[in-house]
Design a protein around this motif. Sequence first.
Motif, PDB file in Angstrom:
ATOM      1  N   ASN A 175      -2.328  -1.421  -6.147  1.00 60.74           N
ATOM      2  CA  ASN A 175      -3.586  -1.321  -5.418  1.00 60.74           C
ATOM      3  C   ASN A 175      -4.261  -2.688  -5.328  1.00 60.74           C
ATOM      4  O   ASN A 175      -4.763  -3.078  -4.278  1.00 60.74           O
ATOM      5  CB  ASN A 175      -4.516  -0.313  -6.095  1.00 60.74           C
ATOM      6  N   ALA A 228       0.839  -1.203   0.000  1.00 62.42           N
ATOM      7  CA  ALA A 228       0.000   0.000   0.000  1.00 62.42           C
ATOM      8  C   ALA A 228       0.870   1.249   0.000  1.00 62.42           C
ATOM      9  O   ALA A 228       0.555   2.244  -0.668  1.00 62.42           O
ATOM     10  CB  ALA A 228      -0.932  -0.012   1.205  1.00 62.42           C
ATOM     11  N   GLY A 239      -6.273  -2.998  -1.638  1.00 65.58           N
ATOM     12  CA  GLY A 239      -6.899  -1.720  -1.328  1.00 65.58           C
ATOM     13  C   GLY A 239      -6.692  -1.310   0.124  1.00 65.58           C
ATOM     14  O   GLY A 239      -7.530  -0.634   0.713  1.00 65.58           O
ATOM     15  N   ARG A 291       2.118   1.693  -3.426  1.00 65.13           N
ATOM     16  CA  ARG A 291       1.029   2.202  -4.259  1.00 65.13           C
ATOM     17  C   ARG A 291       0.900   3.715  -4.128  1.00 65.13           C
ATOM     18  O   ARG A 291       0.779   4.427  -5.127  1.00 65.13           O
ATOM     19  CB  ARG A 291      -0.284   1.535  -3.826  1.00 65.13           C
ATOM     20  N   LYS A 349       0.434   2.014 -10.047  1.00 69.13           N
ATOM     21  CA  LYS A 349      -0.444   2.327  -8.924  1.00 69.13           C
ATOM     22  C   LYS A 349      -1.621   1.354  -8.886  1.00 69.13           C
ATOM     23  O   LYS A 349      -1.976   0.829  -7.845  1.00 69.13           O
ATOM     24  CB  LYS A 349      -0.932   3.768  -9.068  1.00 69.13           C
TER      25      LYS A 349
END
Lengths: 168, 448
Positions: free
Chosen positions: B193, B178, B198, B181, B189
């Motif tokens: 992700n 993360a 997420g 990201r 990205k």
Amino acid sequence: MANANVLGVFAHVDTTLDAIRRLRARGFSELTVYTPVPVEEIEEEIESTQPLSMVRLFTLVGALTGTATGFFITIWSSLQWELVTGGKDPVSIPPFIIIAFELTILFGGLATLVAMLLLGKLPKRTPSVTYDPRFTLDRFGVAVACPPETAEQVRSLLTGAGAEEVRR
Amino acid sequence: MSVATRPGQPSWADVNRDVIRTVGMPGNTYFGWMCLVGLTLGAGILAWAWQIWTGMGAAGKRIPQMWAMYITTFVFWIGIGHAGTLISAVLYLFRAKWRTSIYRSAEAMTVFAVMTAGLFPLIHAGRMWFAYWLMPYPNQRYLWPNFKSPLVWDVFAISTYLTISVVFFIVGLVPDIAALRDNATGFKKKLYNVMSLGWEGSDSQWRHYRRAYGLLAALATPLVLSVHSVVSFDFAMALVPGWHSTLFPPFFVNGAIFSGFAMVLILVLPMRWLFDWYAYITDRHLDAMAKLVLVTSLVLTYFYVCEVFTAWYSADHFERASVFAKASKQYAWAYWGMYFCNSVAPLVLFWKKPRTNVVWLYIISILVLIGMWLERFNIIVPGLGFDFYPYTWGTYYPTITDSTIIVGSFAWFFLLFLGFIRVMPSLSIVEVKETLAHPLRHAHGSHH
């Protein structure tokens, strides 16, 4: 009516903690706190009103399922094929304990993973509106979901607690 | 603006920067190494293909040493795979904070070492396309594993170990990906992700994550100790002189940790130099690892002494003959080489200076790896070579085919590891930050 989302960005642990306490004291309970690393003090503050994470229940159930599966598969198949190997009874528990142990760990571990995903609502397809990329770097975030008419009050609470930035 | 934490310490933003910069397009030296490793692996694959094509005769194993080098190397790699979970699970439960700087590379090492080890039963068994017969699955041919066989326990232990290690490794990576990201743009990205699921670091995510991580560590701890115990049962359950011993499980587990830490040092020392991570992997870390190598070496020496003593004290003719043959017959070089590498060389680490000296540590780590390979060789090859009856005695001669496959396994391991360090953060961003002082506005509230 849809709730307003107010986000305060903080640079310090103590100011973040202070903001959470102030908000809670005023009755704002729908908080989302973003931290780059897990912080014990913040976690304790949050867990003071929430029940303990249910992950451990999943682990327990998974592990016990593993134990049962290990014993079932070995005992059941030994009864199906009643072969005497190594001069031992077809159903010999000691060697089966090893299989049961390994499956306990395997199922327990996988159940823990599933629990983490289910309870943490992962994978998350769309980012939250209040998320900011700085929250994986060195900033803390306190997002408050509140009725729109109280948004101003929340904003001043967050600023008062020491937020670097407040946005809606 | 970055928030300073404590003078002399890297700030949180420094950690992100120093780790993220290691992920990305590498230079020519790196590709040079990759080519070398890739070519060696290619040679290994060719050798394996040759063995499949011509049959198992291409490998040097003959009666009586049917286990020979493949199982030696299998046990060696499983052993290497022990330090990772030990560092990430056992030291986590003990709250040994120095683990944070090395645990990610150690975990990657574990996963790759077990993946390497897993190849050997297939290579060794010959008809590896029937490997799935080891698994209990419904079929109409009454093929069912014998659950009383240590070889089947091995299948369960190692596949569980690989699965749990991979889960542990990936769970640890999620918050770090993360961070990658949030520093990336465009396609990268999006990819990160997906890989980070997420992740946002919200309180509810951390709450369940932390709980799950602790529980995984608690599950992995007995697993680490069980896996090599089960591997040792492959030997200890047999009646071969020198094998049939209750000493084997702790002896194997200790040896595994010993060689695993040596491999961690071999991997971490060049990484520290290459990535300029002197602020994160300090002399304190080297010292701690060296001390663990020393302790496990001393324990191992104790086990060696026990082994010889038990053989003598048992008054069992075959046990005594087996030890005598190992120490004096054609494999004596391996026996005494093992003592030198595992029991004598690490004694240098009693001195503080070699514990923090990169050259000393490197030499000792390599010797330890050689010594631990020789240890497994000594158990298997001379063990099987001097059995109950002199007419079954024999000498094993390696062939180019089996030696190339073994060298190729090292290439496979290093290929995976080299690939990993340029694709994923090989230092845990989150855990390193956790051990730094947390940013506080009012310093008096600090108790870190």
